[in-house]
Scaffold this active site. Structure first.
Site, PDB file in Angstrom:
ATOM      1  N   THR A  53       0.882  -1.212   0.036  1.00  0.00           N
ATOM      2  CA  THR A  53       0.015   0.146   0.156  1.00  0.00           C
ATOM      3  C   THR A  53       0.865   1.056   0.001  1.00  0.00           C
ATOM      4  O   THR A  53       2.017   1.351   0.564  1.00  0.00           O
ATOM      5  CB  THR A  53      -0.979  -0.130   1.087  1.00  0.00           C
ATOM      6  OG1 THR A  53      -0.213   0.005   2.597  1.00  0.00           O
ATOM      7  CG2 THR A  53      -1.815  -1.041   0.945  1.00  0.00           C
ATOM      8  N   THR A  55       1.414   4.627   1.578  1.00  0.00           N
ATOM      9  CA  THR A  55       2.210   5.123   2.696  1.00  0.00           C
ATOM     10  C   THR A  55       3.311   4.078   3.151  1.00  0.00           C
ATOM     11  O   THR A  55       4.389   4.303   3.494  1.00  0.00           O
ATOM     12  CB  THR A  55       1.349   5.679   3.668  1.00  0.00           C
ATOM     13  OG1 THR A  55       0.461   6.582   2.982  1.00  0.00           O
ATOM     14  CG2 THR A  55       2.130   6.223   4.619  1.00  0.00           C
ATOM     15  N   CYS A  56       2.791   2.841   3.118  1.00  0.00           N
ATOM     16  CA  CYS A  56       3.526   1.492   3.698  1.00  0.00           C
ATOM     17  C   CYS A  56       4.762   1.476   2.940  1.00  0.00           C
ATOM     18  O   CYS A  56       5.928   1.322   3.582  1.00  0.00           O
ATOM     19  CB  CYS A  56       2.782   0.523   3.700  1.00  0.00           C
ATOM     20  SG  CYS A  56       1.225   0.642   4.860  1.00  0.00           S
ATOM     21  N   SER A  57       4.722   1.666   1.672  1.00  0.00           N
ATOM     22  CA  SER A  57       5.941   1.221   0.831  1.00  0.00           C
ATOM     23  C   SER A  57       6.556   2.534   0.424  1.00  0.00           C
ATOM     24  O   SER A  57       8.067   2.177   0.257  1.00  0.00           O
ATOM     25  CB  SER A  57       5.259   0.754  -0.364  1.00  0.00           C
ATOM     26  OG  SER A  57       4.654  -0.495  -0.450  1.00  0.00           O
ATOM     27  N   LEU A  61       7.870   1.712   5.904  1.00  0.00           N
ATOM     28  CA  LEU A  61       9.024   0.727   6.029  1.00  0.00           C
ATOM     29  C   LEU A  61      10.615   1.264   5.429  1.00  0.00           C
ATOM     30  O   LEU A  61      11.296   0.747   6.461  1.00  0.00           O
ATOM     31  CB  LEU A  61       8.511  -0.311   5.001  1.00  0.00           C
ATOM     32  CG  LEU A  61       9.487  -1.534   4.718  1.00  0.00           C
ATOM     33  CD1 LEU A  61      10.130  -2.266   6.044  1.00  0.00           C
ATOM     34  CD2 LEU A  61       8.879  -2.669   4.002  1.00  0.00           C
TER      35      LEU A  61
END
Length: 249
Positions: A53, A55-57, A61
């Site tokens: 997703t 923001t996560c990528s 992270l």
């Protein structure tokens, strides 16, 4: 001051849930328990809605991965990324992302997240049950500190970031400069530049011409058409000779 969210219970001072995670390692099923992850260790955990997703990528992270050495230098044994995804998805995401310094754990059934009281319904997005975004510092299996995102529409990302956690773990810690270098396959000077950065303990993003960037991009950004071209903290350093001089200084 403890950060709180009125809609989620803060678990500071409590043990983390006892869960067995089903992971896939080297084409074999391997069970990983909460005790293996947390017992006798100081661990930073950040949990997010889903692998791949935006923001996560793009941010969550990669920034934890970038600051991993600084966390380790300040007493953190491991950084764990948790998501309600299966192990195949998490492994594919790990291969796709900057995540070498982070342990990705699949909470496929949502048991750990549910035990933390942070399993939420995202059926409006077609996600089903997923984790609310949060981070925590765990010492020997006990939650020392939690940063839970506020209950706002969408996917708020205000307090569970790596910088906020590092500021709690080690206030005033020096954070590494962002480093990027343009390279191309078969370039011996690029190999030298990467070795120089590695020897000095720098983590870096490698932008390979013909793969993730073009010669036009290199010329537009650096004004040069040779590789490597190195940037540290937003400053253009130059090629391998200039990098060696910069690091020596």
């Amino acid at each position: 001051m403890t950060q709180t969210n009125p809609n989620f219970e803060n678990k500071e001072g409590q043990k983390v849930p006892s869960v067995t995670f089903r992971t896939r390692q080297n084409d074999e099923w391997v069970n990983v328990t909460s005790d293996e992850l947390f017992a006798g260790k100081t661990v930073v955990v950040f949990s997010l809605p889903g692998a791949f997703t935006p923001t996560c990528s793009s941010t969550h992270l990669p920034r934890y991965n970038e600051l991993a050495a600084t966390f380790k230098a300040n007493g953190v044994d491991d950084i764990v990324c948790m998501s309600v995804n299966d192990t195949f998805v998490m492994n594919a995401w790990a291969a796709d992302q900057e995540s070498d310094n982070v342990t990705l754990i699949p909470d496929g059934n949502g048991e750990f997240t549910d035990g933390m009281g942070l399993l939420v319904d995202k059926k409006d997005l077609g996600f089903g049950k997923r984790s609310w975004r949060y981070s925590m510092l765990v010492k020997d299996g006990v939650v020392d500190k939690m940063f839970i995102e506020p209950d706002l529409p969408g996917d708020p990302f205000e307090v569970s970031d790596a910088d906020t956690m590092l500021d709690y773990v080690a206030p005033g810690a020096s954070k590494p400069s962002a480093v990027s270098l343009f390279t191309k396959p078969g370039c011996p000077f690029c190999v030298k530049a990467k070795a120089l950065l590695t020897d000095k303990g720098y983590s870096f993003e490698e932008i390979v011409l013909g793969t993730s960037a073009s010669l036009t991009s290199l010329k537009a950004i650096s004004g040069r058409d040779t590789v490597p071209q190195v940037f540290i903290g937003g400053k253009h350093i130059g090629g391998s000779v200039e990098l060696e001089a910069h690091l020596s200084a």
